[in-house]
Every structure is written in structure tokens, then in C-alpha cells.
Design an enzyme around this catalytic site. Structure first.
Site, PDB file in Angstrom:
ATOM      1  N   ASP A   7      16.132   2.289 -35.795  1.00 20.61           N
ATOM      2  CA  ASP A   7      16.811   2.011 -34.528  1.00 20.61           C
ATOM      3  C   ASP A   7      17.516   0.651 -34.622  1.00 20.61           C
ATOM      4  O   ASP A   7      18.610   0.459 -34.082  1.00 20.61           O
ATOM      5  CB  ASP A   7      15.818   2.023 -33.358  1.00 20.61           C
ATOM      6  CG  ASP A   7      16.437   2.560 -32.076  1.00 20.61           C
ATOM      7  OD1 ASP A   7      17.610   2.253 -31.822  1.00 20.61           O
ATOM      8  OD2 ASP A   7      15.754   3.283 -31.324  1.00 20.61           O
ATOM      9  N   TYR A  41      22.884   7.004 -23.655  1.00 16.69           N
ATOM     10  CA  TYR A  41      22.291   6.859 -24.984  1.00 16.69           C
ATOM     11  C   TYR A  41      22.526   5.434 -25.502  1.00 16.69           C
ATOM     12  O   TYR A  41      23.676   4.955 -25.536  1.00 16.69           O
ATOM     13  CB  TYR A  41      22.980   7.877 -25.896  1.00 16.69           C
ATOM     14  CG  TYR A  41      22.253   8.206 -27.167  1.00 16.69           C
ATOM     15  CD1 TYR A  41      21.077   8.959 -27.133  1.00 16.69           C
ATOM     16  CD2 TYR A  41      22.740   7.793 -28.396  1.00 16.69           C
ATOM     17  CE1 TYR A  41      20.424   9.281 -28.303  1.00 16.69           C
ATOM     18  CE2 TYR A  41      22.086   8.112 -29.567  1.00 16.69           C
ATOM     19  CZ  TYR A  41      20.921   8.858 -29.512  1.00 16.69           C
ATOM     20  OH  TYR A  41      20.274   9.173 -30.667  1.00 16.69           O
ATOM     21  N   HIS A  50      12.909   2.081 -24.718  1.00 16.67           N
ATOM     22  CA  HIS A  50      13.975   1.076 -24.831  1.00 16.67           C
ATOM     23  C   HIS A  50      13.868   0.111 -23.659  1.00 16.67           C
ATOM     24  O   HIS A  50      13.301   0.433 -22.615  1.00 16.67           O
ATOM     25  CB  HIS A  50      15.360   1.730 -24.896  1.00 16.67           C
ATOM     26  CG  HIS A  50      15.736   2.167 -26.275  1.00 16.67           C
ATOM     27  ND1 HIS A  50      16.384   1.361 -27.176  1.00 16.67           N
ATOM     28  CD2 HIS A  50      15.499   3.334 -26.931  1.00 16.67           C
ATOM     29  CE1 HIS A  50      16.556   2.011 -28.324  1.00 16.67           C
ATOM     30  NE2 HIS A  50      16.029   3.222 -28.198  1.00 16.67           N
ATOM     31  N   HIS A  62       8.717   6.696 -27.277  1.00 19.89           N
ATOM     32  CA  HIS A  62       9.698   5.782 -27.864  1.00 19.89           C
ATOM     33  C   HIS A  62      10.461   5.152 -26.701  1.00 19.89           C
ATOM     34  O   HIS A  62      11.178   5.843 -25.984  1.00 19.89           O
ATOM     35  CB  HIS A  62      10.640   6.590 -28.775  1.00 19.89           C
ATOM     36  CG  HIS A  62      11.793   5.814 -29.356  1.00 19.89           C
ATOM     37  ND1 HIS A  62      11.790   5.342 -30.649  1.00 19.89           N
ATOM     38  CD2 HIS A  62      12.984   5.458 -28.828  1.00 19.89           C
ATOM     39  CE1 HIS A  62      12.943   4.718 -30.889  1.00 19.89           C
ATOM     40  NE2 HIS A  62      13.692   4.770 -29.804  1.00 19.89           N
ATOM     41  N   HIS A  92      21.282   0.264 -35.605  1.00 21.40           N
ATOM     42  CA  HIS A  92      22.378   0.242 -34.618  1.00 21.40           C
ATOM     43  C   HIS A  92      22.774  -1.200 -34.309  1.00 21.40           C
ATOM     44  O   HIS A  92      23.946  -1.554 -34.301  1.00 21.40           O
ATOM     45  CB  HIS A  92      21.942   0.904 -33.310  1.00 21.40           C
ATOM     46  CG  HIS A  92      21.733   2.383 -33.400  1.00 21.40           C
ATOM     47  ND1 HIS A  92      22.739   3.255 -33.728  1.00 21.40           N
ATOM     48  CD2 HIS A  92      20.625   3.145 -33.195  1.00 21.40           C
ATOM     49  CE1 HIS A  92      22.264   4.487 -33.707  1.00 21.40           C
ATOM     50  NE2 HIS A  92      20.988   4.453 -33.390  1.00 21.40           N
TER      51      HIS A  92
END
Lengths: 379, 331
Positions: free
Chosen positions: A45, A319, A230, A228, A48
């Protein structure tokens, strides 16, 4: 570090001779006894946030530090998974197979995991990753499209890999539909299914309901559930704690939150929080804090942060990996990144549709031009 | 083939087979759909074909090949596995086969690019929906400048991706990327497919990215020639897929180190279905059935030595309302 009190449940009852293998398997460096497993995704991740420019040296440094800290699963791939190196998602600086090979080389106890998105990566990519030593296959689909992963779970199991399903943008559907898709993955061969909050949009009870629904659906078959998170709305760690309390036993994190959007739940914060709560992760807190501070922090060009664009992502359910693409399009076409992201949310684009950002930027630029003309009296 | 007409069989009575049947009935005067074959006696597609006067059977290709009068051309909309098994039997019976599965027994065919080289082939493959939408544009670019790498992204509505596509999504990516190279003319190809469940369903949207020489990334004569080629191709595809159009002007990005010193062109394509049977958002299905029907019409015309009789949508005027999307579909 932390609470050093020995509790009665920490003292193992030994009623037979213990082999050396068993001792090694339970040593702290190998995770030891634990209540949940943290998978670190700094090198996936985080790709990115690094615009996919990880070097082999950085990968070796991070894997070695995580491995020493007792992290048992480390994910290494392009941010969009195997085969992600492309015009649409950004080209990798170093071939991901070389990075996976280096990670496998550095790890002494940790398993190296790879992410793949069916429709982008194929079984052939998975086989190549397995051939260089990856042993966990994390297979991701949009949360309502789990049936595109059936062939990949089958192949991963046939290769003898540990299998994990990833239901992306889990906020965008109901707990029931999510549970049904988790069922599809488990039936196809997933040993664990993750509720993936790709947009950082789940707020506490939203995460809790989804975890509970998935645990109820697949838990009875012995399948595990993961989370998961964010940080776009700053909920990553809190949601992870709730996920554990509702039955999740695999939790994702990234050192220094290095991930898409406002970043992931920071691995070092997860480790500290769970340790404070007496929940065993098998991670040595001191080691993981130094991994974040001394290994990762120095090479990060920009710390993931909750700014106007990434908060908009959490708010509008976008996203997370769209962030840097939106910023680039914003610069190129002279329109605000957060407005692009807001539109992405309105149109309901899903993970992988980075090309739509250009469409939206063009649309906004055209609107702006017409607005400017109208403003100057042209009709 | 007699009396200036060819008879056709459609194998696979799902959405694709049904849409194809409507297209042949409405758009071609030289192909007469005569048989529809499936394996499920309760299939809606077989019932519909029967109502329209076709001879139907749920006993598969065995039944078809046992008929006294064999078809001249067969359109197969089943699975790659089924077509691989059936292809030698069609060949033995001298039946021209247009394959809408990813089996790729015969050469990949994209009507505006390579039909003329393959008019005499006994079996042709229609690539994939994403291939039919994007390969023409890759070819439009590669006919002007060298294309060391081309990448296509096909976004389709979840409702238009049936169980066959979903179970074998690797076939889509592999077949499409192969055709981007073999037919599109890129040295290396990559294909990505995304399913989007948003409601109301999205139109099929394809992006073509091509790596192009640095000078083509800057405004000038070369870039103008590229634009001309892209727009000409858009018009050519529209002859048989009227809903095919660029969603915005092609975007050129100057050369970058990360692109191995190449520049890039981005071509956004939207395909609105023309609703012979399927709804507008199923442009992905429309484009492959339209291409298959077009190919069949041209190959039959070639064999009969007559002119094609293809009727465009403009010739047909408005068509009856389309149905909502049935269960079975595929890209």
C-alpha cells in the site's frame, strides 16, 4: 517496553517434552503466542505513496526491520498488486519480482505476501511471485464482485500458498452483501477474508457491523476475518480495535501509515495500542517503533496526511490510491484535486478506474472554461 | 450456399447469441439465421428463437451436425472449451465458424483492421469485447507511428459481465493483450478489465494508452496525422457499432523518463449499446455481436461473390424497446 507483568495465562503449561522446532516457532522473534496477526503493507500500500518508486535497498531495510520486530506477514508488490506497473497506475521503478525476491531473501521468519487483482493480474503473475518465494496470496476484488476471484483462489491453494481474500471499498455495500461475497471467496479457497476500507470511509459502527456480518457468515467454517483500514477520517486504528473485538484476527498496518490516501493504520500504533490492551500481536514494540522512525521515515518524500483531498476521499468514499493521480491531473488541467475526487465519489468509480480521473479533469476544465466565458459576458 | 443466401446456426442461446440473432435478422439480407442450438431445454433464448421461426434444439452440436441441411456459417457463443471441441467438427463439415469465445482456434479478427487478410479463413475469432473496442484504436496509432507498448483498460457494468466471463477473467486479459499485439500492432500489449456495480449501470468505457515517439507527443504534423487516423477509425467502427465514440479528445503527454523516454497518447472510448436486444449499458456485448455479425456478413458476401447488404442503424430507424438485462451475459 510496555507492560512486563507476567499474567497466569501467559505461563504455558508444559506436559511433555518440547522440541527445538516448537521453541523456535513460539519465540518472540517468530511472533510467539498471539491473539491476532498484523500484516504489514508498507511495501505494497505504501507503494502508492511512493509513486511505485521503491528501491531494492529500501525493501531490504524495511523487511529486515519488520522481521526483527516479529511481524509475521509482510506484503510486497506494486500498490495495485501484481502486474500493476502500467500507464494507468504508474510504472514501478524496480520490477516487483526483484523486490519480492529481495524481501524473501531478507526475511528469516516472516512470510512474504503478494496482492493481486483479478482483471489486472493473472494466474501467471501469481505463479511467478510464488516461484520467487511469496507464500501468501492476497486476492482482491471490488466488494460485490468476489466471483471473479474463484480461479485465482483455486490456483493459489494448488500452489500451497496461504490465501487471503480482500473485499475492496467495503463501505460501498451492505453488511449482508459483503458477507455473501466473503462466502464466495471462502468457498473458492480463501482461508481469511478482509473487510477492506479502501476509502477510509467506515466510521466505527460501520466497520463493526461489516466485521460481525462476515464473521457470522464464514467464521463457522474456521475461516478467519481481517480488517484493512485507512486514515482518511482518522479511523484506521480505532476501527482495527473494534474489528478485533468483533472477531477479526488479521489486521493490516503500514509503518508511518505509508499507504494510499491519508495512509493506513500505522503498524507501530497498532502494536502499541494492542499491547496496551493486553492483546498479543507477537510484535516487539521497541523494534517496530525504531523500524518506523529510523528505517521508513527517512526515505518518505511526504508523510501521508489528512488534508483536504484525502479527507474528501474518506467523506465521498473514494478509493485511496486515486489521490496522487488526482493531484497530477489537477496540476495538468488546472482544476482542484478535491473536486475531482468528489466527482469520482459521485460517479461511483471503483478501484482500478484511475483512467476516469482524466475524464473528470477534462470535464471540470471544460466547465471552468464555460464558466469563465459566461463570467466575461460571452454567451 | 445457394440462391445468393447463406444459412446460419447460432450455438449458445444466451444474451450474446440472442442479440446476434436479432442483428442478423435485422441487418443482413444474405445471412438467414436458421438454427439456434443450446444444451438447456428450459433456455429462454431457445424459446425466443423458436418464436421467431428458427429451428431449435437443446441437444447441442450433435443435433446440429446431424441435420440433413447443414448451415453454411456457425456463430459460436458458448465457452472457449466448447468451441475448442466443436471447431474441428465444423471444419470437417465445411462450415465457416465465427467464434465469439476466447478459444482463438482461428486468427483474431477485428473487422476494420484485418478482415481483408482473413476473408478465406475457415474459422475466425472475435477476440473479446474489450478487444473489439480498443484494438482498432491501437491499430490507428500504430499505422502512423511505432507503438512499443499499448495498454487498454475496459470498464464494464457488473450486470453485463456474466458467469462465464467471471469464472475465466484471465482469458479476457490474456486474449485481449495478445490481440493488442497481434492485430493492434503494438510490440507489447497489456489489458485490464474492471467491473463496476454502480446503479444506474455505466456505459462501457475503454481507455487506450499507447507509448509513442517523443515527437508525436508534441503538437505538430505527426500529432495531426495521429489525430486524423484516430478520428477516421472512430468513423469506420461507427459503421457497424453506431454507439462507438470518443468521450473526449485524445490527450497527448510529452515524453518522460519513467516511460522509457516515450510520449503517451490517451484515447477515451465510450460504447453505448445499440439495443438490438440488450440494454444501452451493455455496449460491451453489442460491440462483439455487431463485429461478429459484420464479419459474418462480409465473409459470406465474399464467398457468394456479392456485395455486402449490411444495414446500419441509420437505415433501420428506431428499434423496439430493449429488454432489461437477463441473467446470463458475458463480455
Amino acid at each position: 517496553m510496555g507492560d512486563m507483568t507476567i499474567r497466569p495465562e501467559d505461563v504455558p503449561v508444559v506436559d511433555r517434552e518440547v522440541t527445538e522446532t516448537e521453541v523456535l516457532a513460539n519465540a518472540t522473534a517468530a511472533g510467539g503466542e498471539r491473539d491476532l496477526r498484523i500484516t504489514d503493507s508498507t511495501l505494497r500500500d505504501g507503494s502508492h505513496a511512493m509513486s511505485h518508486q521503491f528501491t531494492e535497498e529500501q525493501v531490504r531495510g524495511v523487511v529486515s526491520a519488520l522481521d526483527r520486530a516479529g511481524v509475521q506477514a509482510i506484503e510486497v508488490t506494486h500498490g495495485d498488486g501484481l502486474g500493476g506497473s502500467s500507464f494507468n497506475y504508474g510504472f514501478s521503478l524496480v520490477d516487483e519480482l526483484d523486490l519480492i525476491r529481495a524481501a524473501v531473501d531478507e526475511a528469516t521468519q516472516a512470510k512474504i505476501a503478494v496482492l493481486m487483482l483479478p482483471g489486472l493480474a493473472t494466474v501467471r503473475d501469481l505463479k511467478q511471485a510464488h516461484a520467487v518465494g511469496a507464500s501468501v496470496a492476497r486476492i482482491a476484488t471490488h466488494c460485490t464482485e468476489a466471483d471473479v476471484s474463484t480461479q485465482h483462489f483455486g490456483e493459489a491453494r494448488a500452489l500451497g500458498m496461504e490465501t487471503v481474500g480482500f473485499l475492496m471499498l467495503s463501505h460501498s455495500t451492505t453488511p449482508d452483501v459483503l458477507a455473501r461475497n466473503a462466502r464466495t471467496m471462502v468457498d473458492a479457497g480463501a482461508e481469511c477474508v478482509y473487510v477492506v476500507d479502501s476509502a477510509g470511509a467506515l466510521i466505527l459502527s460501520d466497520a463493526q457491523e461489516r466485521i460481525t456480518a462476515v464473521v457470522e457468515e464464514v467464521g463457522r467454517d474456521g475461516a478467519q476475518v481481517g480488517f484493512h483500514g485507512h486514515q482518511n477520517l482518522s479511523m484506521g486504528v480505532a476501527n482495527s480495535v473494534l474489528a478485533y473485538q468483533n472477531g477479526a484476527v488479521q489486521i493490516d498496518g503500514a509503518l508511518c501509515a505509508l499507504g494510499a490516501g491519508a495512509g493506513n493504520s500505522p503498524t507501530e500504533v497498532l502494536a502499541a495500542t494492542f499491547e496496551r490492551m493486553g492483546i498479543r500481536t507477537g510484535i516487539d514494540l521497541g523494534e517496530v517503533l525504531s523500524a518506523a522512525e529510523e528505517v521508513v521515515r527517512p526515505f518518505i518524500p511526504r508523510l501521508p496526511w489528512m488534508d483536504r483531498s484525502s479527507i474528501t476521499q474518506g467523506y465521498a468514499g473514494v478509493y485511496s490510491s486515486f489521490l496522487l493521480h488526482a493531484e497530477r491531473a489537477a496540476e495538468r488541467y488546472g482544476v482542484p484535486a478535491h473536486e475531482i475526487l468528489q466527482k469520482v465519489g459521485e460517479y461511483g468509480y471503483v478501484g482500478g478506474q484511475e483512467d476516469m480521473i482524466i475524464d473528470i479533469a477534462l470535464e471540470l476544465a471544460q466547465e471552468k472554461e464555460l464558466g469563465d466565458l459566461a463570467g466575461s459576458g460571452v454567451r | 450456399m445457394s440462391k445468393g443466401k447463406a444459412t446460419a446456426a447460432i450455438v449458445g442461446p444466451g444474451n450474446i447469441g440472442t442479440d446476434l440473432m436479432f442483428k442478423l435478422i435485422r441487418r443482413s439480407d444474405i445471412i438467414e439465421p436458421r438454427y439456434m442450438v443450446g444444451v438447456d431445454p428450459t433456455s429462454d433464448g431457445l424459446a425466443r428463437a423458436k418464436r421467431l421461426g428458427l429451428e431449435v434444439s437443446a441437444e447441442g452440436v450433435d443435433w446440429l451436425l446431424a441435420q440433413d441441411e447443414l448451415p453454411d456459417i456457425v456463430f459460436e457463443a458458448t465457452s472457449a472449451k466448447a468451441h475448442s471441441a466443436n471447431a474441428p467438427r465444423y471444419a470437417e463439415a465445411g462450415i465457416l465458424a465465427v467464434d465469439l469465445t476466447p478459444a482463438a482456434v482461428g486468427p483474431y479478427l477485428c473487422p476494420p483492421v484485418n478482415l481483408s487478410f482473413n476473408l478465406d479463413a475457415p474459422n475466425v475469432n472475435m477476440i473479446t469485447c474489450g478487444g473489439q473496442a480498443t484494438v482498432p484504436m491501437v491499430s490507428a496509432v500504430s499505422s502512423v507511428v511505432p507503438v512499443p507498448y499499448a495498454e487498454i483498460v475496459a470498464s464494464v457494468s457488473s450486470r453485463s459481465a456474466g458467469p462465464g466471463t467471471r469464472a475465466n477473467i484471465d482469458e479476457f486479459t490474456e486474449t485481449t493483450s495478445n490481440a493488442v499485439e497481434a492485430v493492434g500492432g503494438a510490440e507489447r500489449g497489456k489489458a485490464i478489465i474492471i467491473l463496476n456495480p454502480v446503479e444506474p449501470p455505466l456505459m462501457m468505457r475503454n481507455t487506450v494508452f499507447c507509448a509513442i515517439p517523443p515527437e508525436a507527443g508534441e503538437p505538430g504534423e505527426l500529432q495531426d496525422r495521429l489525430l486524423e487516423s484516430i478520428h477516421a477509425m472512430e468513423a469506420t467502427v461507427q459503421e457497424y457499432v453506431p454507439g462507438y465514440h470518443l468521450r473526449a479528445a485524445p490527450q497527448f503527454d510529452p515524453a518522460r523518463d519513467a516511460w522509457r523516454g516515450q510520449a503517451r497518447v490517451f484515447i477515451p472510448i465510450e460504447v453505448k449499446g445499440r439495443g438490438d436486444y440488450l440494454p444501452d449499458y451493455a455496449g460491451n456485448l453489442d460491440i462483439i455481436t455487431a463485429a461478429a455479425a459484420r464479419v459474418g456478413d462480409l465473409m459470406v458476401a465474399h464467398r457468394l461473390g456479392v456485395d455486402t447488404t449490411w444495414k446500419s442503424s441509420a437505415d433501420l430507424g428506431d428499434l423496439p424497446d430493449t429488454t432489461t438485462m437477463p441473467q446470463e451475459a458475458g463480455v
